[in-house]
Design an enzyme around this catalytic site. Structure first.
Site, mmCIF file in Angstrom:
data_model
loop_
_atom_site.group_PDB
_atom_site.id
_atom_site.type_symbol
_atom_site.label_atom_id
_atom_site.label_comp_id
_atom_site.label_asym_id
_atom_site.label_seq_id
_atom_site.Cartn_x
_atom_site.Cartn_y
_atom_site.Cartn_z
ATOM 1 C CG ASN A 161 2.078 -0.692 3.217
ATOM 2 O OD1 ASN A 161 1.626 -1.479 3.765
ATOM 3 N ND2 ASN A 161 3.534 -0.012 3.184
ATOM 4 N N GLY A 162 0.286 -3.217 5.840
ATOM 5 C CA GLY A 162 1.110 -3.843 6.597
ATOM 6 C C GLY A 162 -0.212 -5.018 6.897
ATOM 7 C CD GLU A 199 12.742 -19.339 -11.071
ATOM 8 O OE1 GLU A 199 12.081 -19.772 -12.280
ATOM 9 O OE2 GLU A 199 12.696 -17.910 -11.011
ATOM 10 C CE LYS A 257 13.066 -15.187 -12.725
ATOM 11 N NZ LYS A 257 12.938 -15.861 -13.043
ATOM 12 C CE LYS A 280 5.062 -10.085 -12.812
ATOM 13 N NZ LYS A 280 6.666 -10.599 -12.156
ATOM 14 C CB CYS A 326 -0.444 -0.098 0.680
ATOM 15 S SG CYS A 326 -1.831 -1.412 1.763
ATOM 16 N NE ARG A 381 3.892 1.788 -1.241
ATOM 17 C CZ ARG A 381 5.564 1.489 -0.613
ATOM 18 N NH1 ARG A 381 6.930 1.376 -0.525
ATOM 19 N NH2 ARG A 381 4.725 0.418 0.504
ATOM 20 C CG HIS A 418 21.367 -40.902 -18.716
ATOM 21 N ND1 HIS A 418 20.786 -42.035 -19.313
ATOM 22 C CD2 HIS A 418 21.088 -40.834 -17.595
ATOM 23 C CE1 HIS A 418 20.837 -43.115 -17.836
ATOM 24 N NE2 HIS A 418 21.616 -42.186 -17.330
ATOM 25 C CD1 TRP A 432 -0.694 -5.808 -1.793
ATOM 26 C CD2 TRP A 432 -1.154 -5.783 -4.567
ATOM 27 N NE1 TRP A 432 -0.200 -6.869 -2.572
ATOM 28 C CE2 TRP A 432 -0.279 -6.513 -4.221
ATOM 29 C CE3 TRP A 432 -0.941 -4.699 -5.152
ATOM 30 C CZ2 TRP A 432 0.067 -6.833 -5.140
ATOM 31 C CZ3 TRP A 432 -0.591 -6.165 -6.628
ATOM 32 C CH2 TRP A 432 0.022 -6.500 -6.575
ATOM 33 C CD GLU A 459 12.092 -15.077 -16.586
ATOM 34 O OE1 GLU A 459 11.012 -14.173 -17.273
ATOM 35 O OE2 GLU A 459 11.950 -14.585 -15.763
HETATM 36 C C1 AGP Z 1 9.375 -16.229 -14.811
HETATM 37 O O1 AGP Z 1 10.205 -14.604 -14.486
HETATM 38 C C2 AGP Z 1 8.510 -16.039 -16.280
HETATM 39 N N1 AGP Z 1 7.795 -13.919 -15.926
HETATM 40 C C3 AGP Z 1 7.534 -16.247 -16.292
HETATM 41 O O2 AGP Z 1 7.416 -17.945 -16.534
HETATM 42 C C4 AGP Z 1 5.948 -16.425 -15.131
HETATM 43 O O3 AGP Z 1 6.647 -17.186 -14.315
HETATM 44 C C5 AGP Z 1 4.576 -17.402 -16.161
HETATM 45 O O4 AGP Z 1 4.894 -16.572 -17.140
HETATM 46 C C6 AGP Z 1 3.387 -17.719 -14.878
HETATM 47 O O5 AGP Z 1 2.952 -16.176 -14.150
HETATM 48 P P1 AGP Z 1 2.430 -16.619 -13.022
HETATM 49 O O6 AGP Z 1 2.905 -16.889 -11.967
HETATM 50 O O7 AGP Z 1 1.483 -14.529 -13.125
HETATM 51 O O8 AGP Z 1 1.067 -17.297 -13.931
#
Ligand code: AGP
Length: 612
Positions: free
Chosen positions: A100-101, A485, A489, A607, A2, A27, A508, A74, A492
């Protein structure tokens, strides 16, 4: 999180509040509101949705008030509606509060306040504070706030005003940031973050946890929640510009969010785990104990980073809750024959709560009678509205496209869920739950302590491998998903091709790739599969591969084998995924930043992937 803005002085307060809230919009929020003193009364205006909805309302009202508070919410408790928007008031509407909290014990406080005759008008945790302050009002607002917050557990940054004391704003900071500003001849300001103050002043005070400030037009008195005696907090000159300020001085939102993880993980855990007894409480799961005991199989459904969290959770759920678990990439889940029924529990995991494939998967599961409990970071999104219950991650808004704090908070929520299901189904002892939960509780402090060093340890690795074209990440067991993961990271945000692989799979196929050009990063904590991982990486070394090992502090074996070693403290091996994700996030960030990539908005990525 928030956003709070407050002002008392010689200028009209509404434009200051609206402009300040606009500068805190980064935010993340889903409703907004403000309150100001108007001829001895408090006037409140609130609106769901974008701040422009509130601004439009205020354009019609030519308020001349010189004191008030504003808030962008938020949502964490209660949907993003006008009624849940801050400010919240006491029964008589004579005082108003913005917060906020998270108030951890708001359920019991609300119950008791209602028994004492208080009328609630929202679903929020914040409103309990307005009624607690109301109960303690005896001529002095600051004293009433001090008494009220004594009953509260959790985190709170507060702004409070009372019509009976029209010459002061009260500000409180407890585990949620709050900064004061002053402009000679104009007045005093309060805000959640610096950007809201920059148009008016760069002279600020960062309140400390436990501080209570009384702001008047020409004075600022700071004391402690525990002691009304004055304390000195120096005014500081801030030289940031707005963009730097929105990122808290970090170069990118992603780096800020990486460093927010200790607090985010703590916020996700707090109020849901009782350290003394080991008891986990998840009333929001949306399932009765009988329904939980009837679950025969769990399906974890997600995309991208959230899918990696699901892969980790499979290890936990099968080990501690003794339930068979399937993990599906959502876009695959939808197109295979699903054997689900009323004894199936489907858990969609989504930071955004709007990912099209994940939504489609949960809708398909619904048609087959499955129960659905979501893990999500954004209140009121489609995933949360269509699930039977949602365990929210309290990561706060994640602005960077590459998910970091949401991921470790997903793991935190999934770990809590594992302990909870284990308790309900009787597959985990109280001592095991207490012990594991307390390891989890110690993690934020460990992350806080280790992250600055890790960022420094990453630097030589970034410098050496900034121009490599391929990266291979290896992990075993519960850390295999973290290898995936780490690779995601890196690829991407730096556009370097990177693959995550089960370490045991090296021979393998991928071992054919080993050469001087492709660094191999392996996760090698001292855990149950350590010896296996070491033998895998010995194979890489034997072929002159470029090895980076992430392992346990004090393990001298690592330096014998690897070109670079990143060391982490030893914790319960089940929880290593949360800890080991951090250096991989920092490595990806470091390389992408050094390559001049658009770290927060990588090319081609969104996003939230709301299309299939
Ligand atoms: C992760 O760094 C990516 N931006 C992407 O893989 C993301 O995790 C995926 O699109 C799922 O998004 P969500 O968690 O909002 O469903």
């Amino acid at each position: 999180m928030c956003g709070i803005v407050g002002y008392i002085g010689s200028r009209r307060v509404v434009p200051i509040i609206i402009e300040g809230l606009k500068r805190l919009a980064y935010r993340g929020y889903d409703s907004a509101g403000l309150v100001y003193l108007d001829n001895g009364h408090l006037t409140k205006h609130r609106a769901a949705g974008k701040l422009s909805n509130l601004a439009e309302i205020m354009e019609e009202i030519n308020a001349d008030s010189r004191m008030g508070l504003g808030h962008t919410r938020w949502a964490t408790h209660g949907s993003p509606t006008e009624d849940n928007a801050h400010p919240h008031s006491d029964c008589k509407g004579e005082l108003a509060i913005v917060h906020n909290g998270i108030i951890e014990n708001y359920h019991s406080l609300r119950r008791d306040l209602i028994k004492r005759g208080h009328i609630f008008t929202s679903e929020t945790d914040t409103e309990v504070l307005a009624h607690l302050i109301e109960e303690n009002l005896a001529g002095d607002l600051a004293a009433a706030v001090r008494l009220a917050v004594k009953q509260v557990e959790g985190s709170f940054a507060l702004g409070v005003i009372w019509a009976a004391q029209p010459d002061q704003l009260v500000a409180v900071r407890h585990q949620s940031p709050l900064v004061l500003g002053v402009k000679e001849g104009s007045g005093h300001f309060m805000a959640s973050d610096i950007p809201a103050l920059l148009p008016y002043t760069n002279r600020v005070i960062f309140l400390e946890d436990g501080d209570l400030a009384v702001l008047q037009r020409d004075s600022c008195h700071i004391s402690r929640l525990t002691d009304a005696g004055a304390v000195e907090r120096p005014w500081q000159e801030i030289s940031w510009n707005t963009s730097m300020a929105e990122k808290g001085g970090y170069r990118h939102f992603m780096l800020k969010e990486i460093f927010e993880q200790p607090q985010a993980v703590l916020n996700t855990f707090r109020g849901r785990f009782e350290p003394e007894t080991g008891t986990v409480d998840l009333p929001e799961i949306g399932l009765s104990s009988a329904e939980i005991k009837a679950v025969k199989r769990i399906s974890l459904v997600a995309c991208g980073t959230s899918w990696h969290a699901a892969l980790v959770a499979k290890y936990w759920l099968e080990k501690w809750a003794a339930i068979p678990v399937d993990v599906d990439i959502a876009s695959e889940f939808r197109y295979r024959r699903l054997l689900l029924d009323e004894n199936s529990l489907v858990i969609p995991i989504s930071q955004s709560g709007e990912t099209a494939d994940t939504l489609a998967g949960m809708r398909l599961a619904r048609t087959m009678g499955a129960k659905i409990t979501a893990i999500c970071n954004v209140v009121g999104t489609t995933v949360t509205r269509e699930a039977d219950g949602t365990i929210y991650t309290h990561a706060g808004p994640e602005i960077g496209v590459a998910s970091t704090k949401a991921f470790t908070c997903q793991l935190t929520a999934l770990f809590l869920l594992t302990l909870y299901l284990g308790q309900v189904r009787g597959t985990i002892s109280q001592e095991e739950s207490r012990s594991l939960g307390n390891v989890m509780l110690e993690l934020p402090a460990i992350l806080e302590a280790e992250m600055p060093r890790l960022q420094r340890d990453i630097e030589p690795i970034v410098a050496k491998f900034i121009n490599c074209r391929d990266f291979l990440y290896l992990g075993r067991g519960v850390n295999f998903p973290i290898a995936l993961e780490g690779a995601l990271k890196l690829k991407e945000i730096s556009y370097i091709h990177a693959e995550g692989y089960a370490a045991g799979e090296l021979k393998h196929g991928p071992i054919a790739l080993i050469d001087q050009e492709m660094p191999v990063l392996a996760l090698a904590p001292r855990d149950g599969v350590y010896a296996k991982v070491i033998s895998n990486v010995e194979e890489v070394k034997a072929r002159n591969g470029r090895l980076i090992l992430v392992g346990s502090t004090g393990d001298d074996n690592l330096a014998r084998i690897a070109e670079h070693v990143i060391q982490l403290p030893e914790i319960h091996e089940d929880l290593n995924p949360i800890l080991y994700a951090i250096p991989l996030q920092l490595l990806a960030y470091g390389i992408a930043n050094a390559r001049g990539c658009d770290v927060d908005q990588p090319r081609n990525l969104a996003k939230s992937v709301t299309v299939e």
